[in-house]
Design a protein around this motif. Structure first.
Motif, short mmCIF file in Angstrom:
data_model
loop_
_atom_site.label_atom_id
_atom_site.label_comp_id
_atom_site.label_asym_id
_atom_site.label_seq_id
_atom_site.Cartn_x
_atom_site.Cartn_y
_atom_site.Cartn_z
N LEU A 72 0.84 -1.21 0.00
CA LEU A 72 0.00 0.00 0.00
C LEU A 72 0.87 1.25 0.00
O LEU A 72 0.60 2.21 -0.73
CB LEU A 72 -0.91 0.01 1.24
N PHE A 73 1.89 1.25 0.84
CA PHE A 73 2.80 2.40 0.89
C PHE A 73 3.49 2.60 -0.47
O PHE A 73 3.58 3.72 -0.97
CB PHE A 73 3.87 2.18 1.97
N MET A 74 3.96 1.51 -1.04
CA MET A 74 4.67 1.62 -2.32
C MET A 74 3.72 2.07 -3.43
O MET A 74 4.10 2.86 -4.29
CB MET A 74 5.31 0.28 -2.67
N ALA A 90 3.25 5.65 -3.14
CA ALA A 90 4.45 6.36 -3.58
C ALA A 90 4.51 6.44 -5.10
O ALA A 90 5.04 7.40 -5.67
CB ALA A 90 5.70 5.67 -3.04
N HIS A 111 1.14 11.83 -7.70
CA HIS A 111 0.78 12.93 -6.82
C HIS A 111 1.48 14.20 -7.29
O HIS A 111 2.70 14.22 -7.46
CB HIS A 111 1.17 12.61 -5.38
N LYS A 112 0.71 15.24 -7.49
CA LYS A 112 1.28 16.54 -7.88
C LYS A 112 0.87 17.59 -6.86
O LYS A 112 -0.28 17.62 -6.40
CB LYS A 112 0.73 16.96 -9.26
N ALA A 113 1.83 18.42 -6.51
CA ALA A 113 1.51 19.55 -5.64
C ALA A 113 0.55 20.48 -6.38
O ALA A 113 0.70 20.69 -7.59
CB ALA A 113 2.77 20.29 -5.25
N VAL A 124 0.00 26.14 -4.85
CA VAL A 124 1.17 25.99 -3.97
C VAL A 124 2.44 26.33 -4.76
O VAL A 124 3.32 27.06 -4.26
CB VAL A 124 1.24 24.56 -3.41
N ILE A 160 5.08 29.40 -4.02
CA ILE A 160 6.50 29.14 -3.77
C ILE A 160 7.38 29.92 -4.74
O ILE A 160 8.38 30.54 -4.36
CB ILE A 160 6.80 27.63 -3.86
N ASP A 165 6.74 17.81 -5.44
CA ASP A 165 5.66 16.80 -5.47
C ASP A 165 5.85 15.75 -4.39
O ASP A 165 4.89 15.38 -3.69
CB ASP A 165 5.61 16.14 -6.86
N HIS A 216 5.17 17.33 -1.03
CA HIS A 216 3.75 17.56 -0.78
C HIS A 216 3.03 16.26 -0.48
O HIS A 216 2.16 16.21 0.39
CB HIS A 216 3.12 18.26 -2.00
N ALA A 217 3.41 15.19 -1.16
CA ALA A 217 2.79 13.90 -0.89
C ALA A 217 3.06 13.45 0.55
O ALA A 217 2.18 12.95 1.24
CB ALA A 217 3.31 12.85 -1.87
N TYR A 224 1.09 15.60 2.92
CA TYR A 224 -0.33 15.26 2.90
C TYR A 224 -0.61 13.99 3.69
O TYR A 224 -1.54 13.93 4.50
CB TYR A 224 -0.80 15.10 1.46
N ARG A 225 0.21 12.97 3.50
CA ARG A 225 0.00 11.70 4.22
C ARG A 225 0.33 11.86 5.70
O ARG A 225 -0.26 11.21 6.54
CB ARG A 225 0.88 10.59 3.62
N ASP A 251 -0.35 22.00 2.18
CA ASP A 251 0.03 23.17 1.39
C ASP A 251 0.87 24.13 2.23
O ASP A 251 1.92 24.62 1.78
CB ASP A 251 -1.22 23.91 0.90
N VAL A 273 4.42 22.72 3.04
CA VAL A 273 5.32 22.75 1.88
C VAL A 273 5.77 24.19 1.59
O VAL A 273 6.95 24.43 1.33
CB VAL A 273 4.63 22.12 0.66
N PHE A 316 -6.07 3.20 2.98
CA PHE A 316 -4.72 3.62 3.37
C PHE A 316 -4.79 4.79 4.34
O PHE A 316 -4.10 4.81 5.36
CB PHE A 316 -3.92 4.01 2.12
N LEU A 363 -6.03 3.63 7.73
CA LEU A 363 -4.99 2.91 8.47
C LEU A 363 -3.99 3.89 9.08
O LEU A 363 -3.60 3.76 10.25
CB LEU A 363 -4.27 1.94 7.54
N LEU A 364 -3.56 4.88 8.27
CA LEU A 364 -2.61 5.87 8.79
C LEU A 364 -3.20 6.64 9.96
O LEU A 364 -2.48 7.04 10.88
CB LEU A 364 -2.20 6.83 7.68
N LEU A 405 6.99 5.37 9.34
CA LEU A 405 6.49 4.45 8.31
C LEU A 405 6.51 5.10 6.93
O LEU A 405 6.93 4.49 5.95
CB LEU A 405 5.06 4.02 8.65
N LEU A 406 6.05 6.34 6.85
CA LEU A 406 6.00 7.03 5.56
C LEU A 406 7.39 7.28 5.01
O LEU A 406 7.65 7.11 3.81
CB LEU A 406 5.25 8.36 5.71
N HIS A 424 8.79 3.53 4.08
CA HIS A 424 8.06 2.72 3.10
C HIS A 424 7.47 3.53 1.95
O HIS A 424 7.19 2.96 0.90
CB HIS A 424 6.93 1.95 3.81
N ARG A 425 7.26 4.81 2.13
CA ARG A 425 6.70 5.60 1.04
C ARG A 425 7.76 6.48 0.36
O ARG A 425 7.89 6.47 -0.85
CB ARG A 425 5.55 6.50 1.53
#
Lengths: 171, 189
Positions: A52-54, A57, A61-63, A67, A71, B30, B33-34, B37-38, B47, B50, B125, B128-129, B140-141, B144-145
């Motif tokens: 799930l994490f992978m 990843a 996902h785009k900012a 934003v 910046i 990107d 930000h991901a 967000y998580r 936002d 970042v 997901f 769970l987080l 974890l993030l 693993h992410r």
């Protein structure tokens, strides 16, 4: 290996058995998985969670654009200022040197200039001063000297009465 | 145009080069930000985190020491510290149910045609987080992410490697327990 040991290693090292530090424990874990249903369920759950994490990843996902715009304004705002450093110290120095502060600075300096001039003037010797002028200047140096004993002798040279006082003290 | 490494670009950012700063932003924003967000579970918070991170990159570029850590590690460290400041200011984010409520919708950055396909996965997901404390969630993030090593994660979280491994173990245990609980009680989530 028992289930508690297996779960401890699973939590510590994750679902990739090749990442487990002890080679012996890796072999034991593989054997334990074949014989324990509970271990297999826990292992599969851990694999699914890591997947799930992978997967997250690898998602696109785009900012958000707002934003990115905000910046990029950070550097653009500086670029529009002709690359002048944005430092508070520089700004403070610049404002101190502006024209509107000069009258204040001059007004503050006038008393200093006047008092300095007055101090110099008292120390000056008039042109018509007779030979005692030298003594007078020396008295001034006596007044501002550091060592009182040393200059007492000099003082007494100008004022004989003072020398008598010293002689009396000696007795 | 000659390709410049992150470190080479940062040296130019120290000299207030806007183009180099923009290039660094495009490379890393990107992923940052991901993670934000998580980690926070809130798009607006992500936002802010970042933006604040990149403001610090611009104003404190000289604090990045070339060769000590990778720039990506340093960026995540700055963002993580901003997140800690945010959590301290808003204590309500420490409650897991608030986190879950905030992430039930698909993130705005996902393409619209993908939302329906990924909605269930995103919800699972995110839920769970939400069951995991912030510090364990971060570990974890990051591992693993975001793909950081234990050492890099320790650097970001300002912990020893041993403490980071312990945190990661507790996080894996917590999320595994949450997953088991969700499977037993699917209607409550």
């Amino acid at each position: 290996m028992n289930i508690d040991q297996f779960l401890t290693n699973l939590d510590t090292f994750g679902a990739d058995l090749d990442q487990w530090s002890d080679p012996l424990e890796r072999r034991e874990a593989r054997a334990f998985l074949r014989q324990s249903l509970e271990a297999r369920r826990a292992f599969e759950a851990a694999q699914k969670l890591e997947a799930l994490f992978m997967s997250d990843a690898q998602s696109s996902h785009k900012a958000p654009k707002h934003v990115l715009d905000a910046i990029n304004k950070i550097a653009q705002a500086h670029a529009n200022n002709d690359n002048k450093p944005v430092h508070l110290a520089a700004n403070r120095t610049g404002s101190w040197m502006t024209k509107e502060h000069w009258p204040t600075a001059i007004a503050a300096a006038i008393p200093l200039i006047v008092s300095f001039a007055a101090g110099v003037g008292f120390g000056l010797q008039p042109s018509n001063w007779d030979e005692g002028a030298t003594e007078y200047a020396d008295i001034n140096s006596w007044v501002y000297a550091d060592s009182l004993n040393e200059n007492t002798i000099e003082f007494s040279a100008f004022f004989p009465a003072a020398q008598e006082g010293l002689d009396n003290d000696a007795t | 145009m000659t390709y410049l490494s992150d470190d080479q670009l940062m040296l130019k950012v120290v000299s207030q080069c806007a183009d180099s700063f923009t290039e660094l932003v495009s490379r890393h924003v990107d992923a940052l930000h991901a993670y934000a967000y998580r980690l926070s579970g809130n798009p607006s918070t992500a936002d802010d985190l970042v933006q604040e991170t990149w403001v610090k990159v611009w104003t404190h570029a000289g604090s990045y020491k070339v060769g000590r850590v990778k720039l990506n590690t340093w960026l995540h460290t700055v963002l993580h510290n901003k997140f800690i400041d945010h959590v301290r200011k808003q204590s309500k984010f420490s409650r897991s149910e608030d986190y879950a409520d905030l992430v039930l919708q698909a993130p705005a950055s996902f393409e619209p045609e993908q939302q329906s396909q990924q909605q269930d996965t995103i919800d699972e997901f995110a839920q769970l987080l939400a069951q995991v404390p912030e510090n364990q969630r971060a570990a974890l993030l990051l591992v693993h992410r975001q793909g950081f090593s234990i050492g890099e994660t320790a650097e970001i979280l300002n912990l020893s490697s041993t403490a980071t491994q312990s945190l990661l173990a507790r996080g894996r245990r917590a999320i595994r327990s949450a997953d088991t609980k969700m499977r037993r009680e699917p209607h409550e989530h």
